[in-house]
Design a protein around this motif. Structure first.
Motif, short mmCIF file in Angstrom:
data_model
loop_
_atom_site.label_atom_id
_atom_site.label_comp_id
_atom_site.label_asym_id
_atom_site.label_seq_id
_atom_site.Cartn_x
_atom_site.Cartn_y
_atom_site.Cartn_z
N LYS A 34 -19.74 31.52 -13.98
CA LYS A 34 -21.14 32.33 -13.89
C LYS A 34 -20.82 33.24 -12.63
CE LYS A 34 -23.35 30.36 -16.92
NZ LYS A 34 -23.80 30.78 -18.22
N THR A 35 -21.50 34.38 -12.75
CA THR A 35 -21.49 35.44 -11.54
C THR A 35 -22.52 35.03 -10.51
OG1 THR A 35 -22.86 36.86 -12.93
CG2 THR A 35 -20.61 37.18 -13.24
N SER A 36 -23.31 34.06 -10.94
CA SER A 36 -24.47 33.83 -9.66
C SER A 36 -25.02 32.32 -9.86
CB SER A 36 -25.75 34.65 -10.23
OG SER A 36 -26.18 34.31 -11.44
N GLY A 37 -25.43 31.81 -8.68
CA GLY A 37 -25.61 30.61 -8.68
C GLY A 37 -27.04 30.29 -7.73
N PRO A 38 -27.54 29.12 -7.51
CA PRO A 38 -28.53 28.82 -6.46
C PRO A 38 -28.02 28.89 -5.12
CG PRO A 38 -28.25 27.05 -8.07
CD PRO A 38 -27.30 27.96 -8.23
N LEU A 39 -29.02 29.22 -4.19
CA LEU A 39 -28.30 29.46 -2.67
C LEU A 39 -28.40 27.97 -2.23
CD1 LEU A 39 -30.68 32.34 -1.52
CD2 LEU A 39 -28.10 32.59 -1.67
N HIS A 40 -29.23 27.03 -2.54
CA HIS A 40 -29.30 26.07 -1.57
C HIS A 40 -28.31 24.82 -1.94
CE1 HIS A 40 -31.67 25.04 -5.37
NE2 HIS A 40 -31.40 23.94 -5.21
N SER A 41 -27.73 25.00 -3.08
CA SER A 41 -26.66 24.06 -3.65
C SER A 41 -25.22 24.65 -3.36
CB SER A 41 -26.73 23.65 -4.90
OG SER A 41 -26.45 24.90 -5.78
N THR A 42 -24.87 25.76 -2.73
CA THR A 42 -24.06 26.16 -2.56
C THR A 42 -23.67 26.42 -0.99
OG1 THR A 42 -24.42 28.47 -2.79
CG2 THR A 42 -23.45 27.40 -4.73
N ALA A 43 -22.08 26.41 -0.60
CA ALA A 43 -21.95 26.31 0.65
C ALA A 43 -22.30 28.01 1.15
CB ALA A 43 -20.38 26.31 1.01
N GLY A 44 -21.90 28.76 0.47
CA GLY A 44 -22.00 30.42 0.55
C GLY A 44 -23.42 30.75 0.88
N GLY A 45 -24.34 30.02 -0.26
CA GLY A 45 -25.91 30.25 -0.25
C GLY A 45 -26.28 29.65 1.18
N LYS A 46 -25.86 28.68 1.53
CA LYS A 46 -26.49 27.97 2.64
C LYS A 46 -26.20 28.77 3.85
CE LYS A 46 -25.36 23.74 1.75
NZ LYS A 46 -25.38 22.16 1.78
N ALA A 47 -24.75 29.18 3.74
CA ALA A 47 -24.39 30.05 5.07
C ALA A 47 -25.33 31.14 5.20
CB ALA A 47 -22.86 30.33 4.75
N ILE A 48 -25.63 31.81 4.23
CA ILE A 48 -26.53 33.08 4.37
C ILE A 48 -27.84 32.85 4.73
CG2 ILE A 48 -27.63 34.90 2.91
CD1 ILE A 48 -25.10 35.33 1.33
N MET A 49 -28.33 31.59 4.22
CA MET A 49 -29.69 31.21 4.60
C MET A 49 -30.01 30.72 5.84
SD MET A 49 -30.79 29.05 1.19
CE MET A 49 -32.39 28.80 1.49
N VAL B 272 -26.29 24.24 10.29
CA VAL B 272 -25.58 25.38 9.84
C VAL B 272 -25.57 26.47 10.95
CG1 VAL B 272 -24.97 27.10 8.20
CG2 VAL B 272 -25.40 24.61 7.46
N GLY B 273 -26.81 26.83 11.15
CA GLY B 273 -26.82 27.86 12.21
C GLY B 273 -26.21 27.68 13.62
N LYS B 274 -26.09 26.42 14.17
CA LYS B 274 -25.68 25.84 15.34
C LYS B 274 -23.98 26.09 15.34
CE LYS B 274 -29.60 23.22 16.99
NZ LYS B 274 -29.93 21.84 17.03
N GLN B 275 -23.65 25.34 14.15
CA GLN B 275 -22.19 25.16 14.13
C GLN B 275 -21.28 26.35 13.55
OE1 GLN B 275 -22.22 21.80 11.85
NE2 GLN B 275 -22.15 22.69 9.81
N GLY B 276 -22.11 27.22 12.74
CA GLY B 276 -21.50 28.53 12.18
C GLY B 276 -21.05 28.33 10.95
N TYR B 277 -20.97 27.28 10.46
CA TYR B 277 -20.55 27.26 8.82
C TYR B 277 -21.27 26.21 8.18
CZ TYR B 277 -18.41 23.02 10.78
OH TYR B 277 -18.14 21.56 11.15
N ALA B 278 -21.31 26.19 6.88
CA ALA B 278 -21.96 25.28 6.02
C ALA B 278 -21.12 24.59 4.96
CB ALA B 278 -23.17 26.10 5.02
N ILE B 279 -21.36 23.35 4.78
CA ILE B 279 -20.53 22.27 3.75
C ILE B 279 -21.20 22.25 2.38
CG2 ILE B 279 -19.35 20.19 3.55
CD1 ILE B 279 -18.68 20.61 6.60
N ASN B 280 -20.69 22.30 1.36
CA ASN B 280 -21.21 21.77 -0.12
C ASN B 280 -20.13 20.68 -0.21
OD1 ASN B 280 -21.60 21.50 -2.63
ND2 ASN B 280 -20.78 23.41 -3.21
N ASN B 281 -20.88 19.40 -0.25
CA ASN B 281 -20.38 18.19 -0.53
C ASN B 281 -20.86 17.78 -1.89
OD1 ASN B 281 -19.09 15.75 -0.64
ND2 ASN B 281 -20.06 15.14 1.11
#
Length: 237
Positions: free
Chosen positions: A114-129, A167-176
């Motif tokens: 897919k070219t898109s997906g949810p923000l809250h379940s992806t590492a990239g989405g959580k990094a942006i949020m 995520v904001g404090k550490q500067g990165y997001a993890i999607n486990n």
């Protein structure tokens, strides 16, 4: 109708009408208009999305003078890590995968990706949020309902707020395994001078190879360095 054809091609008119519960005459009229404007092609009574959409994609991927640099860095990261590397932007509360490169051992996303997906379940989405204020995050939760993608997806607004704060404090997001079972990912936001994320870079791989320990020991520092480099180049443009 375009979305249906995209997800099911090649498909017949009668199938479109049945599945979308639209009269055949209406479907025929719509398809005729789409063909006339070269958005759809018909071969042996089967309909497909036309290649004209590649022109639209090219416009999006080249409209920002910063994007070629991002794409180059994505390919460099894929070669260095051997994994799937992506650059994500946010539109209409969705994670949009703008650039994607696959390393030697990377997950092959294939044509089904897919070219898109949810923000809250992806590492990239959580990094942006993580760069959003609390009000915007709560609004997102209300509008999307935090639908689960796997059993590991965060579906509680308080839990999401807590994680995004971290995520904001550490500067990165993890999607486990929150978006795809068996797949881990880490992402860093790419921010402008005001601290607003205009995108995120992520590295994803199977859980047996891209373990949380490997993420913490190797990938995190690599991505944080990439983030600093891209942000600096963005400000110098």
């Amino acid at each position: 109708m375009l979305e249906y054809i995209r997800d099911n091609e090649p498909v017949r008119l009668t199938t479109i009408a049945t599945d979308l519960e639209i009269p055949k005459s209406t479907v025929h009229r719509y398809l005729s208009a789409l063909i006339e404007n070269q958005y759809v092609i018909c071969q042996n009574d089967h309909y497909r999305i036309s290649s004209v959409f590649l022109q639209y994609a090219n416009t999006i991927q080249t409209r920002d003078p910063f994007y070629p640099l991002v794409n180059s860095k994505i390919n460099e990261l894929a070669n260095e890590t051997g994994e799937l590397v992506q650059f994500i932007i946010e539109e209409y509360d969705r994670a949009i995968y703008l650039f994607r490169a696959v390393g030697d051992h990377g997950v092959r996303v294939g044509n089904y990706a897919k070219t898109s997906g949810p923000l809250h379940s992806t590492a990239g989405g959580k990094a942006i949020m993580s760069t959003w204020d609390e009000g915007r995050i709560i609004k997102y939760c209300e509008q999307t309902g935090l639908q689960p993608k796997t059993e590991y997806t965060i579906t509680s607004p308080p839990d999401l707020l807590t994680e995004l704060e971290q995520v904001g404090k550490q500067g990165y997001a993890i999607n486990n395994q929150e978006n795809v079972t068996g797949l881990n990912a880490i992402s860093v936001p790419i921010c402008d001078e005001d601290g607003d994320a205009f995108g995120a870079v992520s590295v994803a791989g199977p859980t047996n190879r891209l373990t949380i320990d490997k993420i913490n020991e190797e990938i995190t520092s690599l991505l944080l360095s990439v983030s600093n480099e891209l942000e600096l180049n963005y400000r110098l443009l």
